[in-house]
Design an enzyme around this catalytic site. Structure first.
Site, PDB file in Angstrom:
ATOM      1  N   LYS A  82       0.851  -1.201   0.000  1.00 50.87           N
ATOM      2  CA  LYS A  82       0.000   0.000   0.000  1.00 50.87           C
ATOM      3  C   LYS A  82       0.891   1.257   0.000  1.00 50.87           C
ATOM      4  O   LYS A  82       1.960   1.230  -0.604  1.00 50.87           O
ATOM      5  CB  LYS A  82      -0.979  -0.067   1.188  1.00 50.87           C
ATOM      6  CG  LYS A  82      -1.704  -1.420   1.244  1.00 50.87           C
ATOM      7  CD  LYS A  82      -2.826  -1.499   2.217  1.00 50.87           C
ATOM      8  CE  LYS A  82      -3.462  -2.882   2.143  1.00 50.87           C
ATOM      9  NZ  LYS A  82      -4.636  -3.031   2.981  1.00 50.87           N
ATOM     10  N   GLU A  97      -9.524  -0.863  -1.512  1.00 48.35           N
ATOM     11  CA  GLU A  97      -9.238   0.556  -1.224  1.00 48.35           C
ATOM     12  C   GLU A  97      -9.362   1.396  -2.490  1.00 48.35           C
ATOM     13  O   GLU A  97      -9.782   2.544  -2.450  1.00 48.35           O
ATOM     14  CB  GLU A  97      -7.842   0.682  -0.583  1.00 48.35           C
ATOM     15  CG  GLU A  97      -7.872   0.181   0.857  1.00 48.35           C
ATOM     16  CD  GLU A  97      -6.600  -0.481   1.336  1.00 48.35           C
ATOM     17  OE1 GLU A  97      -5.535  -0.271   0.724  1.00 48.35           O
ATOM     18  OE2 GLU A  97      -6.677  -1.226   2.339  1.00 48.35           O
ATOM     19  N   GLY A 142      -7.178  -4.901   7.423  1.00 48.27           N
ATOM     20  CA  GLY A 142      -6.618  -3.949   8.381  1.00 48.27           C
ATOM     21  C   GLY A 142      -7.388  -3.852   9.685  1.00 48.27           C
ATOM     22  O   GLY A 142      -7.155  -2.946  10.484  1.00 48.27           O
ATOM     23  N   SER A 174      -6.192  -9.283   7.132  1.00 48.92           N
ATOM     24  CA  SER A 174      -5.636  -9.566   8.466  1.00 48.92           C
ATOM     25  C   SER A 174      -4.931 -10.927   8.543  1.00 48.92           C
ATOM     26  O   SER A 174      -5.006 -11.614   9.565  1.00 48.92           O
ATOM     27  CB  SER A 174      -6.725  -9.454   9.546  1.00 48.92           C
ATOM     28  OG  SER A 174      -7.199  -8.120   9.618  1.00 48.92           O
TER      29      SER A 174
END
Ligand code: 13P
Length: 251
Positions: free
Chosen positions: A11, A97, A173, A212
């Site tokens: 990211k 995202e 996340g 995760s």
């Protein structure tokens, strides 16, 4: 037999210097992974793609996005020929995202996937439902639309060699990873959808779970027949943690 794949999505993290350090430290890691039939790769920011590729030419390096056009008036975008010039031929498409912050749609993802096919590149196409959709029992409906609309018009060979990542948005996340049963159910469902469209390409396409994933839970996913590896954010940033992920994938 599908090869296992561990991919780090960095990211918007790591400077060039930090990316280079990781890449150098990953030289031994990559040999270790290879010896255990695991492919490993990372997706740094655009600015570090070449740095990482040069520091460890054997590591798979992916861009986190691309534009579907070769060039043009698209301020702030990066095209496929620009990536190819750097020797980068993997791209993550449709990360949640990008879907939620940058209005990426199944249709825009499809245009990018078609452009990647035309350039013989390898995508990691991300799909996944939001918490609201999960709670409403709409997961499969969402995954079906993302898969069918995303893959629309792609050829069988390209699909055989692509990677699809199931990343439930509610698990990214948040520390709330999906259970191995959910991961297997949805990865298996994606494989069924690919089978309906492309027949035996479904036996070759690699399907990852992401959300995760940590060294402590990665092994659980790898025990599932339809999960071929993991797409990892936070736990891929430190080389030690990346090493532990590989070690625990093998166990
Ligand atoms: P985390 O592993 O930090 O939850 O991120 C997952 C992800 O979005 C990988 O693409």
């Amino acid at each position: 037999m599908r090869r296992k794949l561990l991919f780090g999505n960095w990211k918007m993290n790591k400077t060039q210097a930090e990316s280079k350090e990781f890449a150098k430290e990953s030289i031994e890691l990559r040999k270790f992974a290879l010896a255990n039939d695991i492919d490993i790769g990372v997706a740094p920011v655009y600015l570090s793609l070449e740095t990482v590729r040069k520091a460890n030419p054997d590591l798979i390096v992916a861009a986190q996005n691309c534009h579907f056009a070769d060039h043009g008036a698209f301020t702030g975008e990066i095209s496929i020929p620009m990536l190819l010039e750097l020797g980068v031929n993997w791209v993550i498409i449709g990360h949640s995202e990008r879907r939620s912050y940058y209005a990426e749609t199944n249709e825009s993802c499809n245009k990018k996937l078609l452009a990647l096919e035309a350039n013989k590149m390898t995508p990691i196409y991300c799909v996944g439902e939001t918490l609201e959709q999960f709670e409403a029992g709409k997961t499969k409906e969402v995954i079906k639309a993302q898969t069918l609309e995303g893959l629309n018009g792609l050829g069988k060979e390209f699909v055989s060699n692509m990677v699809i990542a199931y990343e439930p948005v509610w698990s990214i996340g948040t520390g709330k990873n999906a259970s191995k049963e959910i991961a297997e159910d949805i990865c298996g469902y994606i494989r069924e959808l690919v089978h309906e469209l492309y027949g035996d390409a479904a036996d070759k396409v690699r399907i990852l779970y992401g959300g995760s994933v940590k060294p402590e839970n990665v092994h659980d996913y790898l025990t599932q027949p339809n999960v071929d590896g993991a797409l990892v954010g936070g736990a891929s940033l430190k080389v030690d943690s990346f090493r532990q992920l590989i070690e625990n994938m093998i166990k």
